[in-house]
Design a protein around this motif. Sequence first.
Motif, PDB file in Angstrom:
ATOM      1  N   THR A  14     -11.535 171.458  95.988  1.00  0.00           N
ATOM      2  CA  THR A  14     -11.581 170.151  95.332  1.00  0.00           C
ATOM      3  C   THR A  14     -12.987 169.557  95.348  1.00  0.00           C
ATOM      4  O   THR A  14     -13.241 168.577  94.662  1.00  0.00           O
ATOM      5  N   ASP A  15     -13.886 170.140  96.116  1.00  0.00           N
ATOM      6  CA  ASP A  15     -15.289 169.703  96.119  1.00  0.00           C
ATOM      7  C   ASP A  15     -16.055 170.576  95.118  1.00  0.00           C
ATOM      8  O   ASP A  15     -16.997 171.262  95.447  1.00  0.00           O
ATOM      9  N   VAL A  16     -15.627 170.510  93.889  1.00  0.00           N
ATOM     10  CA  VAL A  16     -16.021 171.445  92.846  1.00  0.00           C
ATOM     11  C   VAL A  16     -17.521 171.429  92.542  1.00  0.00           C
ATOM     12  O   VAL A  16     -18.176 172.470  92.587  1.00  0.00           O
ATOM     13  N   ILE A  17     -18.052 170.291  92.198  1.00  0.00           N
ATOM     14  CA  ILE A  17     -19.447 170.226  91.740  1.00  0.00           C
ATOM     15  C   ILE A  17     -20.412 170.679  92.829  1.00  0.00           C
ATOM     16  O   ILE A  17     -21.279 171.529  92.556  1.00  0.00           O
ATOM     17  N   PRO A  18     -20.287 170.194  94.065  1.00  0.00           N
ATOM     18  CA  PRO A  18     -21.205 170.697  95.100  1.00  0.00           C
ATOM     19  C   PRO A  18     -21.094 172.209  95.315  1.00  0.00           C
ATOM     20  O   PRO A  18     -22.098 172.881  95.532  1.00  0.00           O
ATOM     21  N   ARG A  19     -19.892 172.758  95.242  1.00  0.00           N
ATOM     22  CA  ARG A  19     -19.732 174.209  95.401  1.00  0.00           C
ATOM     23  C   ARG A  19     -20.397 174.976  94.270  1.00  0.00           C
ATOM     24  O   ARG A  19     -21.042 175.979  94.489  1.00  0.00           O
ATOM     25  N   LEU A  20     -20.203 174.509  93.048  1.00  0.00           N
ATOM     26  CA  LEU A  20     -20.821 175.179  91.906  1.00  0.00           C
ATOM     27  C   LEU A  20     -22.345 175.085  91.970  1.00  0.00           C
ATOM     28  O   LEU A  20     -23.038 176.065  91.697  1.00  0.00           O
ATOM     29  N   GLU A  21     -22.846 173.918  92.318  1.00  0.00           N
ATOM     30  CA  GLU A  21     -24.300 173.758  92.431  1.00  0.00           C
ATOM     31  C   GLU A  21     -24.863 174.652  93.530  1.00  0.00           C
ATOM     32  O   GLU A  21     -25.920 175.261  93.361  1.00  0.00           O
ATOM     33  N   GLU A  22     -24.153 174.741  94.657  1.00  0.00           N
ATOM     34  CA  GLU A  22     -24.610 175.590  95.755  1.00  0.00           C
ATOM     35  C   GLU A  22     -24.628 177.050  95.337  1.00  0.00           C
ATOM     36  O   GLU A  22     -25.571 177.781  95.630  1.00  0.00           O
ATOM     37  N   TYR A  23     -23.614 177.480  94.613  1.00  0.00           N
ATOM     38  CA  TYR A  23     -23.559 178.866  94.164  1.00  0.00           C
ATOM     39  C   TYR A  23     -24.698 179.172  93.185  1.00  0.00           C
ATOM     40  O   TYR A  23     -25.393 180.170  93.312  1.00  0.00           O
ATOM     41  N   ARG A  24     -24.922 178.264  92.252  1.00  0.00           N
ATOM     42  CA  ARG A  24     -26.023 178.438  91.292  1.00  0.00           C
ATOM     43  C   ARG A  24     -27.362 178.447  92.020  1.00  0.00           C
ATOM     44  O   ARG A  24     -28.220 179.289  91.754  1.00  0.00           O
ATOM     45  N   ASN A  25     -27.539 177.527  92.963  1.00  0.00           N
ATOM     46  CA  ASN A  25     -28.804 177.432  93.689  1.00  0.00           C
ATOM     47  C   ASN A  25     -29.038 178.633  94.589  1.00  0.00           C
ATOM     48  O   ASN A  25     -30.182 178.982  94.868  1.00  0.00           O
ATOM     49  N   ARG A  26     -27.959 179.283  95.015  1.00  0.00           N
ATOM     50  CA  ARG A  26     -28.099 180.507  95.806  1.00  0.00           C
ATOM     51  C   ARG A  26     -28.777 181.598  94.975  1.00  0.00           C
ATOM     52  O   ARG A  26     -29.599 182.357  95.490  1.00  0.00           O
ATOM     53  N   ILE A  27     -28.462 181.677  93.702  1.00  0.00           N
ATOM     54  CA  ILE A  27     -29.095 182.645  92.807  1.00  0.00           C
ATOM     55  C   ILE A  27     -30.598 182.371  92.741  1.00  0.00           C
ATOM     56  O   ILE A  27     -31.424 183.279  92.883  1.00  0.00           O
ATOM     57  N   PHE A  28     -30.954 181.092  92.548  1.00  0.00           N
ATOM     58  CA  PHE A  28     -32.370 180.724  92.469  1.00  0.00           C
ATOM     59  C   PHE A  28     -33.088 180.982  93.791  1.00  0.00           C
ATOM     60  O   PHE A  28     -34.237 181.448  93.803  1.00  0.00           O
ATOM     61  N   ALA A  29     -32.438 180.691  94.913  1.00  0.00           N
ATOM     62  CA  ALA A  29     -33.060 180.888  96.233  1.00  0.00           C
ATOM     63  C   ALA A  29     -33.315 182.361  96.501  1.00  0.00           C
ATOM     64  O   ALA A  29     -34.371 182.737  97.032  1.00  0.00           O
TER      65      ALA A  29
END
Length: 117
Positions: A36-51
């Motif tokens: 249910t904490d959708v946006i933070p999870r999606l942002e974290e997953y996307r940012n993991r790619i960049f990191a």
Amino acid sequence: YGETYADPDQMINSINRLIKLQPAKIISSHISDFCTDVIPRLEEYRNRIFAREERVYDFLKQQPSDLDTIADHKLIYALHPTPFVLFWEKLMLIKHLQRLENKGLIGKTEQGFYYAR
């Protein structure tokens, strides 16, 4: 995005599209619970790619290296407990190296060494 035919750019675009949809719940193939904490999870997953990509680029700024040497430094996965994880490490590294090459940030020698420009 660690599958053979997966494209990190398409994955990033898909994540961004999902964020724009503002879903109340999601479920991933990696976990069996609804999130249910959708946006933070999606942002974290996307940012993991960049990191991960940034770690690869920073590594190449220090020393030109071939794929095996880069993989030995475990820039994607901290541990390689099985040969399968090393395989995925290399597959994901190839995708990051291609993205960095496409951006003009790195080059590749005829001997297969990647280097930062």
